[in-house]
Design a protein around this motif. Sequence first.
Motif, PDB file in Angstrom:
ATOM      1  N   LEU A   1       0.798  -1.225   0.000  1.00 24.13           N
ATOM      2  CA  LEU A   1       0.000   0.000   0.000  1.00 24.13           C
ATOM      3  C   LEU A   1       0.831   1.276   0.000  1.00 24.13           C
ATOM      4  O   LEU A   1       0.263   2.366   0.095  1.00 24.13           O
ATOM      5  CB  LEU A   1      -0.935   0.016   1.226  1.00 24.13           C
ATOM      6  N   ASN A   2       2.126   1.177  -0.085  1.00 18.71           N
ATOM      7  CA  ASN A   2       2.957   2.372   0.101  1.00 18.71           C
ATOM      8  C   ASN A   2       3.817   2.710  -1.106  1.00 18.71           C
ATOM      9  O   ASN A   2       4.876   3.310  -0.983  1.00 18.71           O
ATOM     10  CB  ASN A   2       3.854   2.203   1.333  1.00 18.71           C
ATOM     11  N   LEU A   3       3.388   2.351  -2.295  1.00 16.01           N
ATOM     12  CA  LEU A   3       4.154   2.686  -3.489  1.00 16.01           C
ATOM     13  C   LEU A   3       3.840   4.122  -3.890  1.00 16.01           C
ATOM     14  O   LEU A   3       2.677   4.536  -3.918  1.00 16.01           O
ATOM     15  CB  LEU A   3       3.830   1.734  -4.639  1.00 16.01           C
ATOM     16  N   LYS A   4       4.885   4.878  -4.200  1.00 14.20           N
ATOM     17  CA  LYS A   4       4.729   6.294  -4.521  1.00 14.20           C
ATOM     18  C   LYS A   4       4.723   6.513  -6.041  1.00 14.20           C
ATOM     19  O   LYS A   4       5.327   5.751  -6.793  1.00 14.20           O
ATOM     20  CB  LYS A   4       5.866   7.117  -3.902  1.00 14.20           C
ATOM     21  N   TRP A   5       4.036   7.546  -6.449  1.00 11.30           N
ATOM     22  CA  TRP A   5       4.071   7.964  -7.851  1.00 11.30           C
ATOM     23  C   TRP A   5       4.078   9.490  -7.906  1.00 11.30           C
ATOM     24  O   TRP A   5       3.654  10.160  -6.970  1.00 11.30           O
ATOM     25  CB  TRP A   5       2.867   7.414  -8.637  1.00 11.30           C
ATOM     26  N   GLY A   6       4.577  10.029  -9.000  1.00 13.45           N
ATOM     27  CA  GLY A   6       4.618  11.481  -9.162  1.00 13.45           C
ATOM     28  C   GLY A   6       4.972  11.839 -10.591  1.00 13.45           C
ATOM     29  O   GLY A   6       5.634  11.070 -11.296  1.00 13.45           O
ATOM     30  N   THR A   7       4.515  12.994 -11.040  1.00 16.54           N
ATOM     31  CA  THR A   7       4.796  13.451 -12.399  1.00 16.54           C
ATOM     32  C   THR A   7       6.210  14.035 -12.454  1.00 16.54           C
ATOM     33  O   THR A   7       6.557  14.916 -11.679  1.00 16.54           O
ATOM     34  CB  THR A   7       3.788  14.527 -12.839  1.00 16.54           C
ATOM     35  N   GLU A   8       7.024  13.523 -13.376  1.00 19.15           N
ATOM     36  CA  GLU A   8       8.388  14.015 -13.513  1.00 19.15           C
ATOM     37  C   GLU A   8       8.409  15.396 -14.163  1.00 19.15           C
ATOM     38  O   GLU A   8       9.258  16.227 -13.844  1.00 19.15           O
ATOM     39  CB  GLU A   8       9.203  13.028 -14.343  1.00 19.15           C
ATOM     40  N   THR A   9       7.491  15.651 -15.085  1.00 22.46           N
ATOM     41  CA  THR A   9       7.355  16.964 -15.725  1.00 22.46           C
ATOM     42  C   THR A   9       5.909  17.425 -15.551  1.00 22.46           C
ATOM     43  O   THR A   9       4.998  16.606 -15.408  1.00 22.46           O
ATOM     44  CB  THR A   9       7.695  16.893 -17.217  1.00 22.46           C
TER      45      THR A   9
ATOM     46  N   VAL B   1       0.550  21.712 -14.226  1.00 28.57           N
ATOM     47  CA  VAL B   1       0.317  21.212 -12.870  1.00 28.57           C
ATOM     48  C   VAL B   1       1.206  20.001 -12.612  1.00 28.57           C
ATOM     49  O   VAL B   1       1.559  19.254 -13.522  1.00 28.57           O
ATOM     50  CB  VAL B   1      -1.167  20.817 -12.649  1.00 28.57           C
ATOM     51  N   ARG B   2       1.572  19.842 -11.360  1.00 23.75           N
ATOM     52  CA  ARG B   2       2.308  18.657 -10.907  1.00 23.75           C
ATOM     53  C   ARG B   2       1.403  17.873  -9.968  1.00 23.75           C
ATOM     54  O   ARG B   2       0.590  18.459  -9.245  1.00 23.75           O
ATOM     55  CB  ARG B   2       3.603  19.048 -10.197  1.00 23.75           C
ATOM     56  N   ALA B   3       1.549  16.568 -10.000  1.00 22.96           N
ATOM     57  CA  ALA B   3       0.716  15.714  -9.156  1.00 22.96           C
ATOM     58  C   ALA B   3       1.568  14.597  -8.565  1.00 22.96           C
ATOM     59  O   ALA B   3       2.541  14.146  -9.183  1.00 22.96           O
ATOM     60  CB  ALA B   3      -0.441  15.120  -9.970  1.00 22.96           C
ATOM     61  N   TYR B   4       1.207  14.186  -7.362  1.00 24.04           N
ATOM     62  CA  TYR B   4       1.883  13.039  -6.759  1.00 24.04           C
ATOM     63  C   TYR B   4       0.934  12.379  -5.763  1.00 24.04           C
ATOM     64  O   TYR B   4      -0.048  12.981  -5.317  1.00 24.04           O
ATOM     65  CB  TYR B   4       3.199  13.441  -6.081  1.00 24.04           C
ATOM     66  N   GLY B   5       1.245  11.121  -5.421  1.00 22.25           N
ATOM     67  CA  GLY B   5       0.404  10.378  -4.493  1.00 22.25           C
ATOM     68  C   GLY B   5       0.983   9.002  -4.231  1.00 22.25           C
ATOM     69  O   GLY B   5       2.184   8.768  -4.401  1.00 22.25           O
TER      70      GLY B   5
END
Length: 364
Positions: free
Chosen positions: A93-101, A116-120
Motif C-alpha cells: 500500500l505504500n508505493l509512490k508515484w509522481g509526475t516528472e514533468t 500542474v504537478r501531481a503526486y500520491g
Amino acid sequence: MAIIDIVKYEQQEGTIVHKFPSCDLRWGTQLVVYPSQIAFFAKGGKICDQFTEGTYTLKTNNIPLLNKIINLPFGGDSPFQADVWFVNTLQRLNLKWGTETPILLEDPKYEIIVPVRAYGQYGFRINNAELFISNLVGNMPHFNEQQLQTYFRGLLLMKLTDIIAKKIIYDKISILNIPTHLQAISTFCENELKPHFENYGIKIVLFNIISINIPENDASLNELKKAKNLSARLKITGKENYSLERSFDIMDKAAGNETGAAFINAGLGLGTSLNIGKHLGEQLMANNQIVPPPIPPAVSYFLVVDNKQEGPYTEQEIRTALEANPHICNLLAWKKGMPNWQPLSTFQEFHNANVENYPPPIPE
C-alpha cells in the motif's frame, strides 16, 4: 548436487516473486507454502501445478500435470527436476508515484492553460499469479516492488494525464478548486486504471492523489487568480455596476495624471492634446492674424457614485465616460451655480449623449 528434501521460502521485504535456487527434487519432498503465498511448479518453461498455503508431500496425486510431463514413478525416492516459483500475494500500500514533468491542463472554468504537478501513492496485490509470471517475470529468478514500479511508471503517468484531464473537464473543476475534489478524482483514477493493471494479473487496491498543484512561480497561476477575482466581482456587483465602477476608476486615474485628464479608450492625455492644439492655433494666428475669443473657463462636475461624492471631472471626462457607459447619465450630478443635485441626463450639455452621437477618440 544434493537432493532437496524440503522446499520453502520465507518472505523478504519488497520481494514479489522468488525462484527456489535448486531444481533437483526428490520424490516425497515436502513443500511448505506460507500464508499469502502461491507456489508453482514449472517444467520446460511451462507452468504445471499450483499450490496455496499449506504443507504438501510431492506425490503423483499432488503434481498430476508435472507427472505427465516427466513420467514420475509411483514410489521410491527417485529424483526429478522442476522449477519452483513462490509468488507473494500480500497487499502493498505504500508505493509512490509522481509526475516528472508538469502536465499541461486547460482550466475548464477560466480557459487558461496551466502546468500542474501531481503526486500520491497506490497499492496493489497479485490476484492472478500465473498471468503475472507469464507477462512480467518470465525466467527471472527474482522480481521485486522496485522492478514493478519501473515497469509501470511510464504507463501510469501516461494514463493519469488523460484520466485527470478527463475528470476535470467533465466535472468542470477549476484548477484552483482541485484540493476540495482530490478524493473524487482519486476514486475516478483508480477505477480507470484497474483494467490496465488487471491485464498483468495485478489488482489496484488503493490509489490516492495527495496533491495536484501549480508551481508558485508560474505566471499562469497569477493569471488564473486574476480571472477568479474578476469573476467574483462580476458575480457580486453585476455586469452593469462593474462596468460603471471601471469607468470611474479610469476617470480617477486620468484626473491624477500629470498631463491632465485622459481619453478612456485611446489612452491619450487631454493636456497633451490641448498642447498640440495650442501650437497649431499659434501657427494659424501668425499666418492670418486672426485673434480668437477668450477660452471659456473650465466647468467642474461632481457625481454621486454608490452614495459618495466623486470628482471633480471635466466635461470631456464626463463625455468620454458616457461613450464607454451610457448608464452614467442616470447618476446625480452637480456643477457650480446649481442649488441641488440633478440627474446628469438633465444637463443641457449632456442631453441625449450616447456613443452614437460622438466620434471615437482621435488616434495617436
